[in-house]
Design a protein around this motif. Structure first.
Motif, PDB file in Angstrom:
ATOM      1  N   TYR A   1      -1.190  10.795   0.600  1.00 50.76           N
ATOM      2  CA  TYR A   1      -1.074   9.451   1.109  1.00 50.76           C
ATOM      3  C   TYR A   1      -0.539   8.701   0.130  1.00 50.76           C
TER       4      TYR A   1
ATOM      5  N   LEU B   1     -10.295   0.532   0.197  1.00 53.48           N
ATOM      6  CA  LEU B   1      -9.248   0.902   0.972  1.00 53.48           C
ATOM      7  C   LEU B   1      -9.385   1.580   2.336  1.00 53.48           C
ATOM      8  N   ALA B   2     -10.326   2.337   2.255  1.00 48.88           N
ATOM      9  CA  ALA B   2     -11.016   2.922   3.460  1.00 48.88           C
ATOM     10  C   ALA B   2     -12.523   3.438   3.521  1.00 48.88           C
TER      11      ALA B   2
ATOM     12  N   SER C   1     -15.369   6.107   3.875  1.00 47.27           N
ATOM     13  CA  SER C   1     -15.247   7.635   3.650  1.00 47.27           C
ATOM     14  C   SER C   1     -16.648   8.049   3.528  1.00 47.27           C
TER      15      SER C   1
ATOM     16  N   LEU D   1     -11.707  11.782   4.168  1.00 41.98           N
ATOM     17  CA  LEU D   1     -10.397  11.595   4.240  1.00 41.98           C
ATOM     18  C   LEU D   1      -9.284  12.698   3.619  1.00 41.98           C
TER      19      LEU D   1
ATOM     20  N   ARG E   1      -1.059  -1.024   3.766  1.00 44.29           N
ATOM     21  CA  ARG E   1      -0.542   0.202   4.553  1.00 44.29           C
ATOM     22  C   ARG E   1      -1.861   1.151   5.098  1.00 44.29           C
ATOM     23  N   TYR E   2      -2.936   1.135   4.115  1.00 43.72           N
ATOM     24  CA  TYR E   2      -4.184   1.678   4.750  1.00 43.72           C
ATOM     25  C   TYR E   2      -4.724   1.015   5.827  1.00 43.72           C
TER      26      TYR E   2
ATOM     27  N   ARG F   1      -2.774   2.182   8.801  1.00 42.25           N
ATOM     28  CA  ARG F   1      -3.043   3.611   9.180  1.00 42.25           C
ATOM     29  C   ARG F   1      -4.256   3.557   9.681  1.00 42.25           C
ATOM     30  N   LEU F   2      -5.340   2.902   9.589  1.00 42.74           N
ATOM     31  CA  LEU F   2      -6.631   3.016   9.940  1.00 42.74           C
ATOM     32  C   LEU F   2      -6.758   2.273  11.356  1.00 42.74           C
TER      33      LEU F   2
END
Length: 303
Positions: free
Chosen positions: A103, A155-156, A158, A240, A297-298, A301-302
């Motif tokens: 990624y 960012l995400a 998890s 992830l 960007r994250y 994407r999510l």
């Protein structure tokens, strides 16, 4: 990836570097200037021995502040010379190999198309990095780094899961409880020479601590993932890292009713993916732009 101590010393003793980065000082002059700095601030900047030099905590702080000054001066020079704040310079990024290849590398490529004068350095490793001593600008990690002086932005979301191939489970059986892992081949990480083989599980009623007997160890998360894909055993991974493997049914998760972690007394320790960087009052524009680009960007994407 530690910054060579000689480079840190050069920065400590002089912020007036020439274009090629050389300061043209003899070892005796450098020693005298360092001593003068320590006398002035009444702190020890270097740990000295006959074979080794390393920065103290105060030295690392002074070194980073000097780098910030140099960055600020360079940006001011660009502004004066061009009439605009150009986006140029280096960005040094440390990220675990798995997530880095899948990624972060493509995100860096997209950013460089927008800002071709930015030169990224991408370091792929699973080691915890001391930002002040390493010269790294950004660390991307699961969980937090134990330093309250750092800024962390998620960012995400998890979580950690246990995974294996359908073929492995067909041959060895599917574990129903954490205790069943004693009968399975487990694949475990090594971090800072510590074998992460004490795994923690929780359900709604109790907390279980299981010490597995791994068949294989690695300090590289990508290697652990590949061993799992090769049907070598059961791995504890971030969701992830393996989400594409799950979607394409190369891997399946097991013991989904239990929360999982390793070497932590509770399973509530964050496993989220974060971008971590030092608090800088005058952060270079390229770094601010890249962090915002990465987070955007994250989010795309999510979303």
């Amino acid at each position: 990836m530690p910054l060579p101590c000689s480079s840190a010393i050069h920065t400590l003793v002089s912020t007036g570097l020439s274009a090629d980065g050389a300061i043209g000082l003899s070892p005796a002059t450098i020693t005298a200037r360092l001593q003068a700095l320590e006398d002035r601030y009444r702190v020890k900047l270097l740990n000295r021995s006959t074979r080794h030099l390393s920065l103290t905590e105060s030295g690392a702080m002074y070194h980073q502040a000097s780098l910030d000054i140099i960055d600020s001066v360079k940006e001011t020079e660009n502004l004066l010379q061009t009439g605009s704040q150009e986006v140029r310079g280096t960005i040094k990024i440390a990220v675990p190999r798995d997530i880095g290849k899948q990624y972060i590398s493509p995100i860096i490529s997209a950013f460089c198309k927008l800002y071709p004068d930015v030169v990224p350095y991408l370091y792929l490793d699973d080691k915890l990095t001391n930002l002040a001593e390493s010269g790294i600008d950004i660390v991307i990690r699961y969980g937090e780094l134990a330093d309250s002086n750092l800024i962390s932005r998620k960012l995400a979301s998890s979580r950690r899961v246990l995974c294996a191939t359908p073929q492995y489970l067909a041959n060895k059986g599917t574990p129903i409880t954490p205790q069943d892992l004693a009968d399975h081949h487990c694949l475990a990480m090594i971090r800072s020479n510590e074998e992460l083989k004490t795994w923690h599980f929780s359900d709604n009623t109790q907390h279980n601590v299981i010490t597995v007997l791994p068949k294989r160890f690695s300090d590289d998360g990508e290697v652990i993932r590949q061993w799992a894909l090769d049907s070598a055993g059961i791995a504890l991974k971030s969701i992830l890292d393996i989400e594409q493997d799950i979607k394409q049914q190369r891997l399946v998760t097991v013991l989904d009713g239990y929360m999982k972690n390793f070497n932590a007394s509770t399973s509530s320790v964050s496993a989220d993916l974060n971008v971590i960087y030092q608090s800088r009052r005058y952060q270079p524009k390229r770094l601010r732009l890249f962090i915002d680009f990465l987070i955007a960007r994250y989010a795309e994407r999510l979303g």
